[in-house]
Design a protein around this motif. Structure first.
Motif, PDB file in Angstrom:
ATOM      1  N   PRO A  64     -27.538 -19.878  14.444  1.00 40.00           N
ATOM      2  CA  PRO A  64     -26.779 -19.481  13.111  1.00 40.00           C
ATOM      3  C   PRO A  64     -26.415 -20.712  12.519  1.00 40.00           C
ATOM      4  O   PRO A  64     -25.820 -21.609  12.907  1.00 40.00           O
ATOM      5  CB  PRO A  64     -25.658 -18.373  13.475  1.00 40.00           C
ATOM      6  N   ARG A  65     -26.580 -20.578  11.144  1.00 37.01           N
ATOM      7  CA  ARG A  65     -26.329 -21.736  10.007  1.00 37.01           C
ATOM      8  C   ARG A  65     -25.472 -21.374   8.881  1.00 37.01           C
ATOM      9  O   ARG A  65     -25.928 -20.218   8.460  1.00 37.01           O
ATOM     10  CB  ARG A  65     -27.352 -22.806   9.962  1.00 37.01           C
ATOM     11  N   ALA A  66     -24.588 -22.105   8.399  1.00 42.21           N
ATOM     12  CA  ALA A  66     -24.188 -21.581   6.973  1.00 42.21           C
ATOM     13  C   ALA A  66     -25.149 -21.297   6.093  1.00 42.21           C
ATOM     14  O   ALA A  66     -26.317 -22.315   5.766  1.00 42.21           O
ATOM     15  CB  ALA A  66     -22.976 -22.811   6.497  1.00 42.21           C
ATOM     16  N   LEU A 124     -21.716 -18.013  16.576  1.00 40.09           N
ATOM     17  CA  LEU A 124     -20.846 -17.933  15.273  1.00 40.09           C
ATOM     18  C   LEU A 124     -19.345 -17.915  15.317  1.00 40.09           C
ATOM     19  O   LEU A 124     -18.557 -17.751  14.334  1.00 40.09           O
ATOM     20  CB  LEU A 124     -21.167 -16.105  15.155  1.00 40.09           C
ATOM     21  N   GLU A 184     -16.217 -19.857  14.402  1.00 38.10           N
ATOM     22  CA  GLU A 184     -15.635 -20.442  13.104  1.00 38.10           C
ATOM     23  C   GLU A 184     -16.686 -20.100  12.030  1.00 38.10           C
ATOM     24  O   GLU A 184     -16.955 -20.953  11.071  1.00 38.10           O
ATOM     25  CB  GLU A 184     -15.656 -21.829  13.473  1.00 38.10           C
ATOM     26  N   LYS A 185     -17.683 -19.164  11.959  1.00 37.54           N
ATOM     27  CA  LYS A 185     -18.333 -18.587  10.883  1.00 37.54           C
ATOM     28  C   LYS A 185     -17.799 -17.215  10.519  1.00 37.54           C
ATOM     29  O   LYS A 185     -17.088 -16.689  11.209  1.00 37.54           O
ATOM     30  CB  LYS A 185     -19.853 -18.368  11.408  1.00 37.54           C
ATOM     31  N   ILE A 237     -24.264 -15.974   6.630  1.00 36.04           N
ATOM     32  CA  ILE A 237     -23.317 -16.563   7.802  1.00 36.04           C
ATOM     33  C   ILE A 237     -22.507 -17.743   6.772  1.00 36.04           C
ATOM     34  O   ILE A 237     -23.349 -18.445   5.854  1.00 36.04           O
ATOM     35  CB  ILE A 237     -24.049 -17.389   8.722  1.00 36.04           C
ATOM     36  N   ALA A 238     -21.433 -17.770   6.663  1.00 35.31           N
ATOM     37  CA  ALA A 238     -20.714 -18.563   5.933  1.00 35.31           C
ATOM     38  C   ALA A 238     -19.799 -19.443   6.886  1.00 35.31           C
ATOM     39  O   ALA A 238     -19.386 -18.724   7.959  1.00 35.31           O
ATOM     40  CB  ALA A 238     -19.847 -18.056   4.963  1.00 35.31           C
ATOM     41  N   ASN A 239     -19.326 -20.657   6.357  1.00 42.03           N
ATOM     42  CA  ASN A 239     -18.273 -21.557   7.142  1.00 42.03           C
ATOM     43  C   ASN A 239     -16.908 -20.635   6.928  1.00 42.03           C
ATOM     44  O   ASN A 239     -16.739 -20.223   5.895  1.00 42.03           O
ATOM     45  CB  ASN A 239     -18.295 -22.994   6.723  1.00 42.03           C
TER      46      ASN A 239
END
Length: 94
Positions: free
Chosen positions: A32-34, A70, A72-73, A89-91
């Motif tokens: 997963p990435r922001a 995930l 800290e997402k 997905i958001a930070n």
């Protein structure tokens, strides 16, 4: 999960009448990435090995690998004019 994501999952599970044990499962194709869009599918219960993230009566099911990736997402959602959801997905804001 943002409040928007919780509301969207509630509307989706209610429309599919999955019951109290039901929720949505997050499907990841890779790390997963922001800013990445992710697939969410309706599930009547968690799959074997799923971790359950619950806020009030809203449940999100994650494989253990997804849960670790995930950390800290935040799961957010955008709704288009036709009522379709795109989960993102958001930070996390610390």
């Amino acid at each position: 999960m943002t409040r928007s994501a919780i509301a969207a999952i509630d509307r989706i599970t209610e429309a599919h009448q999955v019951g109290r044990r039901g929720g949505c499962r997050l499907v990841l194709d890779g790390p997963p990435r922001a800013g990445a869009a992710v697939e969410v599918e309706v599930a009547t219960c968690p799959a074997k090995g799923d971790d359950v993230v619950a806020i009030d009566d809203t449940q999100l099911f994650l494989s253990r690998e997804a849960r670790v990736g995930l950390a800290e997402k935040v799961l957010d959602v955008r709704e288009d004019l036709e009522g379709h959801y795109t989960f993102l997905i958001a930070n996390a804001r610390l």
